[in-house]
Design a protein around this motif. Sequence first.
Motif, PDB file in Angstrom:
ATOM      1  N   PRO A   1      12.977   3.089   3.387  1.00  9.99           N
ATOM      2  CA  PRO A   1      11.667   2.013   3.600  1.00  9.99           C
ATOM      3  C   PRO A   1      11.261   1.218   2.554  1.00  9.99           C
ATOM      4  O   PRO A   1      11.618   1.328   1.392  1.00  9.99           O
ATOM      5  N   LEU A   2      10.922  -0.015   2.851  1.00 12.05           N
ATOM      6  CA  LEU A   2      10.666  -0.880   2.209  1.00 12.05           C
ATOM      7  C   LEU A   2       9.316  -1.633   2.485  1.00 12.05           C
ATOM      8  O   LEU A   2       9.138  -1.910   3.711  1.00 12.05           O
TER       9      LEU A   2
ATOM     10  N   ASP B   1       7.546   4.703 -13.592  1.00 12.78           N
ATOM     11  CA  ASP B   1       7.240   5.929 -12.591  1.00 12.78           C
ATOM     12  C   ASP B   1       7.060   5.469 -11.092  1.00 12.78           C
ATOM     13  O   ASP B   1       6.564   6.291 -10.214  1.00 12.78           O
ATOM     14  N   ILE B   2       7.431   4.216 -10.845  1.00 15.11           N
ATOM     15  CA  ILE B   2       7.236   4.022  -9.400  1.00 15.11           C
ATOM     16  C   ILE B   2       8.660   3.293  -9.008  1.00 15.11           C
ATOM     17  O   ILE B   2       9.319   2.741  -9.914  1.00 15.11           O
ATOM     18  N   LYS B   3       8.765   3.180  -7.624  1.00 14.76           N
ATOM     19  CA  LYS B   3      10.108   2.475  -7.049  1.00 14.76           C
ATOM     20  C   LYS B   3       9.665   0.994  -6.743  1.00 14.76           C
ATOM     21  O   LYS B   3       9.383   0.957  -5.418  1.00 14.76           O
ATOM     22  N   CYS B   4       9.659   0.090  -7.739  1.00 11.63           N
ATOM     23  CA  CYS B   4       9.536  -1.292  -7.172  1.00 11.63           C
ATOM     24  C   CYS B   4      10.773  -1.910  -7.472  1.00 11.63           C
ATOM     25  O   CYS B   4      11.659  -1.454  -8.100  1.00 11.63           O
TER      26      CYS B   4
ATOM     27  N   VAL C   1       7.130  -5.994  -3.994  1.00  9.73           N
ATOM     28  CA  VAL C   1       8.167  -5.272  -3.188  1.00  9.73           C
ATOM     29  C   VAL C   1       8.182  -3.867  -3.818  1.00  9.73           C
ATOM     30  O   VAL C   1       8.584  -3.627  -4.955  1.00  9.73           O
ATOM     31  N   VAL C   2       8.210  -2.820  -2.832  1.00  8.28           N
ATOM     32  CA  VAL C   2       8.401  -1.487  -3.188  1.00  8.28           C
ATOM     33  C   VAL C   2       9.355  -0.808  -2.319  1.00  8.28           C
ATOM     34  O   VAL C   2       9.270  -1.384  -1.069  1.00  8.28           O
ATOM     35  N   PHE C   3       9.971   0.340  -2.447  1.00 12.67           N
ATOM     36  CA  PHE C   3      10.976   0.759  -1.649  1.00 12.67           C
ATOM     37  C   PHE C   3      10.958   2.231  -1.878  1.00 12.67           C
ATOM     38  O   PHE C   3      10.629   2.774  -2.641  1.00 12.67           O
ATOM     39  N   GLU C   4      11.452   2.980  -1.008  1.00 12.26           N
ATOM     40  CA  GLU C   4      12.023   4.409  -1.037  1.00 12.26           C
ATOM     41  C   GLU C   4      13.404   4.641  -0.663  1.00 12.26           C
ATOM     42  O   GLU C   4      14.295   3.798  -0.283  1.00 12.26           O
TER      43      GLU C   4
ATOM     44  N   SER D   1       3.688   4.062  -5.378  1.00 14.36           N
ATOM     45  CA  SER D   1       4.251   2.637  -5.744  1.00 14.36           C
ATOM     46  C   SER D   1       3.260   1.480  -5.476  1.00 14.36           C
ATOM     47  O   SER D   1       3.203   0.323  -6.031  1.00 14.36           O
ATOM     48  N   ALA D   2       2.864   1.475  -3.889  1.00 14.55           N
ATOM     49  CA  ALA D   2       2.250   0.361  -3.302  1.00 14.55           C
ATOM     50  C   ALA D   2       0.924   0.005  -4.256  1.00 14.55           C
ATOM     51  O   ALA D   2       0.523  -1.061  -4.607  1.00 14.55           O
TER      52      ALA D   2
END
Length: 346
Positions: free
Chosen positions: A124-125, A178-181, A53-56, A83-84
């Motif tokens: 966003p997700l 360094d990502i948005k998970c 699962v990643v988001f913004e 992230s993806a």
Amino acid sequence: MTATASNAYGSSFTAHMVLARWTEEDGWSRPATLPFGELPMHPAMVGLHYGQVVFEGLKAFRGRDGGLALFRPEENARRFRHSARRLAMPELPDDLFLDAAEELVARDGHVLGDGDARSLYLRPLMYASEPDLMLRPAREYTFLLIAFVTGGLFGDADAISVWVSHDQSRAMPGGTGDIKCAGNYAPTYLAQNRALEQGCQQVVWLDSEERRWIEEAGAMSLFFVRGGPDGARVVTPELTGTLLPSVTRASVLDLAADLGHTPVVERVSLEQWRKECETGEMTEAFSCGTAAVITPVTRVRDAGGDWVVGDGAPGPVTRSLRSALVDVQHGRRPDPRGWLHAVAAR
Ligand SMILES: Cc1ncc(COP(=O)(O)O)c(C=O)c1O
């Protein structure tokens, strides 16, 4: 749970949501705009079990001219893809991300009235929606975009105090800092609870190897101010791979230069923070992020002793940077870098 009337952050959503699906056979579907509501969920959905699962998080603002604009959405689209990729998920093309964001703002942006100081926060997700408990990347994904109105995570005048976590880390080298998970956030709750028990609003994260270098505060970037108020050094830790490349951080570095300060990217140790506050070299500190905007950090609570930053009140450099950022976002300050992405009525 459906939307409820509440002042809490992110609990009362606008009327619509945008949804798209990805399958191995067909790639991304055309995003559809739907009434905000519940989604069917298979009990064996991969995202739920294994955290694919990643988001913004990004915002739209009502400008002085009455129009609506997104703030640097291209940066979020790029980070969402990054992230993806890290979680072996399909990348959502930037044009689909931007179209979805424009569509939702065009539909629901009327909730921001003329001269509204608040903003529309877009979430966003993307989650693995395939039902299958094999440990491998899913073969079906869902992209979802929802929105809510916010006045900010902290009030305008608020300063926060922070508590330093020495035993728990937010991120590690080679990990996902360094990502948005989604998996980056729940592991921070226990430390956040400890910060609250200590009378502080947020946790300060140190690097996980030496437990010496300051990285971030909660889910925000951190800045330090040396000297000032005219011609200060505005310092933020470098992006070592364990910090999120924050859009607000990058914007603040540019705005600091615009305001006649010297932007500096360098590692700052906890010991330096304490010592430089004692000697008066460090005059201010603040955290920043899409949700937090720019929030002064005035007190530090640490197992080795507490200290106050500057005179314990929000400082002039922090306040002027905050005003500059908010003024660009609301179209009250020139936007030479084209950060505002106008949204035409549909
Ligand atoms: C860990 C972390 N650091 C920093 C930030 C600030 O990033 P941005 O300015 O892109 O919102 C966020 C919020 O997205 C975050 O989750």
